[in-house]
Design a protein around this motif. Structure first.
Motif, short mmCIF file in Angstrom:
data_model
loop_
_atom_site.label_atom_id
_atom_site.label_comp_id
_atom_site.label_asym_id
_atom_site.label_seq_id
_atom_site.Cartn_x
_atom_site.Cartn_y
_atom_site.Cartn_z
N CYS A 7 0.86 -1.17 -0.08
CA CYS A 7 -0.06 -0.04 -0.01
C CYS A 7 0.85 1.24 0.01
N CYS A 9 -0.36 4.52 0.26
CA CYS A 9 -1.09 5.57 0.60
C CYS A 9 -0.30 6.52 1.59
N CYS A 12 -0.14 5.01 5.36
CA CYS A 12 0.94 3.99 5.30
C CYS A 12 2.39 4.16 5.05
N ARG A 49 -6.35 0.65 13.11
CA ARG A 49 -4.88 0.07 12.92
C ARG A 49 -4.41 -0.54 14.41
#
Ligand SMILES: [Zn+2]
Length: 113
Positions: A7, A9, A12, A49
């Motif tokens: 990922c 993004c 992240c 998370r």
């Protein structure tokens, strides 16, 4: 062999300092073995998370709504044995920082897969 998704993004990128690789597993049958240090926090309007509050490692990502989720993402770095993991695709590539290119030839998706 468990498939990993990389990922790219912004969230992240901030959490990992680069990109984050994770696999997805069915939540039923998943047993947390160190639940005493597993901490969840709301990271967006729809997801949370999990991290270890003893060492700070990223461990997991999941939808916040327990009724809407079947799977939990587990971060590649949290596996003691990574030999069964294989990177298979890249997501949120339109959000990646410009300091690197993706050159492995694996499928790329502008947002999620
Ligand atoms: Zn991400």
């Amino acid at each position: 062999m468990a498939a990993l998704v990389a990922c790219h993004c912004r969230q992240c990128n901030q959490m990992s300092s680069h990109l984050l690789a994770a696999t997805s597993v069915a939540e039923t049958g998943l047993t947390w073995t160190r639940e005493e240090t597993l901490t969840w926090y709301q990271s967006s309007d729809f997801a949370e998370r999990g991290f270890c509050r003893a060492c700070g490692c990223n461990i997991s990502w999941r939808l916040s709504d327990a009724d809407a989720r079947d799977t939990v993402s587990l971060m590649a770095g949290s596996f003691d044995d990574q030999s069964g993991l294989r990177l298979e695709q890249h997501i949120f590539v339109d959000h990646k920082p410009g300091y690197y290119e993706i050159t492995d030839g694996l499928p790329q998706f502008p947002d999620s897969d």
